[in-house]
Scaffold this motif. Structure first.
Motif, PDB file in Angstrom:
ATOM      1  N   LEU A 235     -22.945  16.455 -41.665  1.00 34.55           N
ATOM      2  CA  LEU A 235     -22.453  17.555 -42.655  1.00 34.55           C
ATOM      3  C   LEU A 235     -21.303  18.170 -41.794  1.00 34.55           C
ATOM      4  CD1 LEU A 235     -23.261  18.668 -45.545  1.00 34.55           C
ATOM      5  CD2 LEU A 235     -24.118  20.681 -44.134  1.00 34.55           C
ATOM      6  N   PRO A 236     -20.205  18.381 -42.652  1.00 35.81           N
ATOM      7  CA  PRO A 236     -19.068  19.241 -41.838  1.00 35.81           C
ATOM      8  C   PRO A 236     -19.582  20.458 -41.204  1.00 35.81           C
ATOM      9  CG  PRO A 236     -18.160  18.299 -44.059  1.00 35.81           C
ATOM     10  CD  PRO A 236     -19.768  18.022 -43.900  1.00 35.81           C
ATOM     11  N   THR A 237     -19.164  20.851 -40.157  1.00 38.67           N
ATOM     12  CA  THR A 237     -19.542  22.058 -39.371  1.00 38.67           C
ATOM     13  C   THR A 237     -19.316  23.510 -40.366  1.00 38.67           C
ATOM     14  OG1 THR A 237     -17.720  22.065 -38.180  1.00 38.67           O
ATOM     15  CG2 THR A 237     -19.680  21.016 -37.277  1.00 38.67           C
ATOM     16  N   VAL A 238     -18.130  23.258 -41.095  1.00 34.36           N
ATOM     17  CA  VAL A 238     -17.488  24.386 -41.735  1.00 34.36           C
ATOM     18  C   VAL A 238     -18.713  24.817 -42.763  1.00 34.36           C
ATOM     19  CG1 VAL A 238     -16.052  23.286 -43.377  1.00 34.36           C
ATOM     20  CG2 VAL A 238     -15.380  25.586 -42.832  1.00 34.36           C
ATOM     21  N   VAL A 239     -19.231  23.869 -43.256  1.00 31.56           N
ATOM     22  CA  VAL A 239     -20.207  24.391 -44.485  1.00 31.56           C
ATOM     23  C   VAL A 239     -21.447  25.336 -43.886  1.00 31.56           C
ATOM     24  CG1 VAL A 239     -22.046  23.512 -45.931  1.00 31.56           C
ATOM     25  CG2 VAL A 239     -19.777  22.226 -45.571  1.00 31.56           C
ATOM     26  N   LEU A 240     -21.722  24.917 -42.575  1.00 34.87           N
ATOM     27  CA  LEU A 240     -23.114  25.738 -42.015  1.00 34.87           C
ATOM     28  C   LEU A 240     -22.359  27.105 -41.445  1.00 34.87           C
ATOM     29  CD1 LEU A 240     -24.913  23.080 -40.042  1.00 34.87           C
ATOM     30  CD2 LEU A 240     -25.469  24.165 -42.180  1.00 34.87           C
ATOM     31  N   ASP A 241     -20.964  27.192 -41.246  1.00 37.08           N
ATOM     32  CA  ASP A 241     -20.391  28.433 -40.835  1.00 37.08           C
ATOM     33  C   ASP A 241     -20.344  29.412 -42.056  1.00 37.08           C
ATOM     34  OD1 ASP A 241     -20.242  27.336 -38.410  1.00 37.08           O
ATOM     35  OD2 ASP A 241     -18.332  26.876 -38.357  1.00 37.08           O
ATOM     36  N   GLU A 242     -20.320  28.928 -43.193  1.00 36.75           N
ATOM     37  CA  GLU A 242     -20.048  29.738 -44.505  1.00 36.75           C
ATOM     38  C   GLU A 242     -21.329  30.070 -44.985  1.00 36.75           C
ATOM     39  OE1 GLU A 242     -17.475  27.436 -46.857  1.00 36.75           O
ATOM     40  OE2 GLU A 242     -15.678  28.100 -45.597  1.00 36.75           O
ATOM     41  N   THR A 243     -21.923  30.989 -44.514  1.00 38.17           N
ATOM     42  CA  THR A 243     -23.423  31.560 -44.901  1.00 38.17           C
ATOM     43  C   THR A 243     -23.325  32.473 -46.022  1.00 38.17           C
ATOM     44  OG1 THR A 243     -23.610  32.997 -43.164  1.00 38.17           O
ATOM     45  CG2 THR A 243     -24.301  30.603 -42.840  1.00 38.17           C
ATOM     46  N   ASP A 244     -22.357  32.555 -46.913  1.00 32.45           N
ATOM     47  CA  ASP A 244     -22.514  33.577 -47.968  1.00 32.45           C
ATOM     48  C   ASP A 244     -23.253  33.365 -49.148  1.00 32.45           C
ATOM     49  OD1 ASP A 244     -21.003  31.475 -48.678  1.00 32.45           O
ATOM     50  OD2 ASP A 244     -19.157  32.612 -49.356  1.00 32.45           O
ATOM     51  N   GLY A 245     -23.819  32.034 -49.394  1.00 33.38           N
ATOM     52  CA  GLY A 245     -24.805  32.104 -50.342  1.00 33.38           C
ATOM     53  C   GLY A 245     -24.193  31.557 -51.533  1.00 33.38           C
TER      54      GLY A 245
END
Length: 477
Positions: free
Chosen positions: A95-105
């Motif tokens: 999974l692109p790492t940027v997805v896990l960095d954006e934890t705003d829901g």
């Protein structure tokens, strides 16, 4: 390509393609929106459940729940990582790492690699990412493969439907070309035949009662009428050559004789009197022709009113009874009370006069006294007004011919008349939507016309007021 069939086929393709495209796009858009809403609701429910388990049992409970849910054969996605980004549990390979960095829901559309029995597969999904206490990150999502397959099915259905529309348009074109255009070509061919002078040509009637049959039937009736009129003109021309040439020749001969042989004023006066009599005869013939032409040119319902035929017949009987008695005969009237007809009183009176005079001239029996009978009887919504005699009648084969102008069964033309009386009666009958009815009275001839019934006296469609107030005591024109 200029035919109506081809244009209708193109219109068929355009209309059904547009409608089909609009319908499928509408269904696809609303279905995608519905499925996206369901995905969001499912993801929110999954997150809520995992969050509750984390509160009750910590990370171990969440891991066990994710392992259990990841083994289900559905489209749900799970991923739990620690603070360093290492995978603890889940069914997502990469999974692109940027997805896990954006934890705003927030909900996001991402591409990922899913672990399946056959290996990793690149897919697309809608996911939400949250950060739990202790630096853990939880991703929950829903695979969009089902939604994309459904959109693919709609696209395939659209292509298949467009193919069906094109095939149906071709079938429609073939049907219209072979059936409808064939009928139109038949009408055009018959029209060309008629235009070249063959008035006996008629349009083909298939017998199925469609609009082409109705059109052909009406046109054939019109052609029958035109042919009858043209034949009538020919007969008129032939008979005028006989009936008018004779008095004109006689008039010219008498004038030449008077100029050559007359010696006294009395001779000239006698020649002028005879010439005046012949001139009056010609004038009467032309007046009769003009009267028939005026009647034929009148519009239906022209001068129509509710007329009491009983009063009209009694008036004509009172007028002609002395004439019939002078000829050694008698006049009978058989009319029921208050027979109301919707008609032109003056023209019907003239037709009745012509029928009575025709019976006086040609209805005398070889033996016995002349009996002329006038009847008016209702037949459904029509009223038959006829005059019968007890003479020799006319042959059945001449019944149609005597309706024409200048037709006289007296080949020698020794009897008075010009052969226009029954022509006028026939024109009056046609004006009233009927015809001149000639029947064998056994013995004699029964001649009459049928008129429209005006209803009972006193109702809104009937009454005898107008019949009495219109021309009290008047005689026919």
């Amino acid at each position: 390509m200029r035919t109506t069939a081809f244009k209708l086929s193109l219109l068929y393709i355009a209309v059904f393609t547009g409608l089909s495209g609009f319908l499928l796009v509408y269904i696809s858009r609303n279905t995608n929106q519905l499925m996206a809403t369901q995905v969001v609701q499912t993801v929110d429910a999954e997150i809520s459940g995992l969050a509750d388990e984390y509160v009750r049992g910590g990370v171990r409970a969440v891991v066990e729940s994710i392992d259990r849910r990841a083994r289900r054969p559905d489209a749900s996605l799970y991923l739990l990582t620690d603070f360093a980004g290492l995978t603890i549990a889940g069914n997502i390979a990469r999974l692109p790492t940027v997805v896990l960095d954006e934890t705003d829901g927030d909900i996001r559309r991402v591409k990922y690699a899913r672990v399946e029995p056959g290996g990793e597969v690149q897919r697309e999904a809608l996911v939400r990412t949250f950060e739990l206490r202790g630096g853990y990150r939880l991703l929950v999502g829903r695979d969009l493969g089902e939604q994309q397959r459904f959109s693919g099915l709609l696209g395939e259905a659209l292509r298949l439907w467009l193919g069906v529309v094109v095939v149906m348009a071709v079938i429609t074109w073939l049907f219209v070309s072979r059936r409808v255009l064939k009928r139109i070509d038949g009408i055009a061919a018959t029209s060309q035949t008629i235009m070249h002078g063959n008035l006996s040509g008629r349009l083909p009637v298939a017998g199925n009662g469609d609009e082409f049959d109705r059109l052909a039937t009406n046109l054939n009736e019109m052609l029958d009428r035109i042919e009858l009129l043209m034949q009538g003109m020919k007969d008129v021309s032939d008979n005028i050559a006989h009936d008018l040439k004779t008095p004109l020749t006689r008039l010219r001969t008498r004038v030449e004789t008077a100029l050559r042989e007359a010696k006294t004023d009395e001779d000239y006066r006698s020649a002028l009197d005879a010439t005046l009599e012949d001139s009056d005869t010609l004038i009467r013939i032309f007046d009769a022709l003009l009267r028939i032409a005026r009647v034929e040119a009148m519009a239906p319902e022209s001068g129509m009113d509710d007329v009491d035929l009983k009063a009209l017949v009694e008036e004509m009987a009172e007028l002609y009874e002395p004439v019939v008695e002078d000829e050694g005969g008698r006049l009978e009237v058989q009319v029921s009370d208050a027979v109301m007809a919707r008609c032109n009183r003056e023209l019907v009176a003239q037709a009745l006069v012509n029928l009575i005079e025709n019976a006086l001239k040609y209805g005398k029996p070889a033996e016995g006294d002349l009996v002329i009978s006038i009847k008016a009887e209702r037949q459904e919504d029509r009223i038959l007004l006829n005059v019968s005699d007890n003479g020799s009648g006319i042959p059945a084969e001449d019944a149609d011919r005597v309706r024409r102008r200048f037709v006289r069964l007296d080949a020698s033309r020794s009897a008075p008349g010009y052969g226009l009386g029954l022509s006028l009666v026939n024109a009056v009958a046609r004006l009233h939507g009927g015809s001149l009815v000639l029947q064998d009275a056994e013995p004699g001839l029964s001649a009459g016309i049928d008129l429209k019934w005006a209803g009972e006296p006193g109702d809104k469609n009937g009454g005898d007021k107008n019949a009495h107030d219109e021309q009290p005591g008047s005689q026919p024109g």
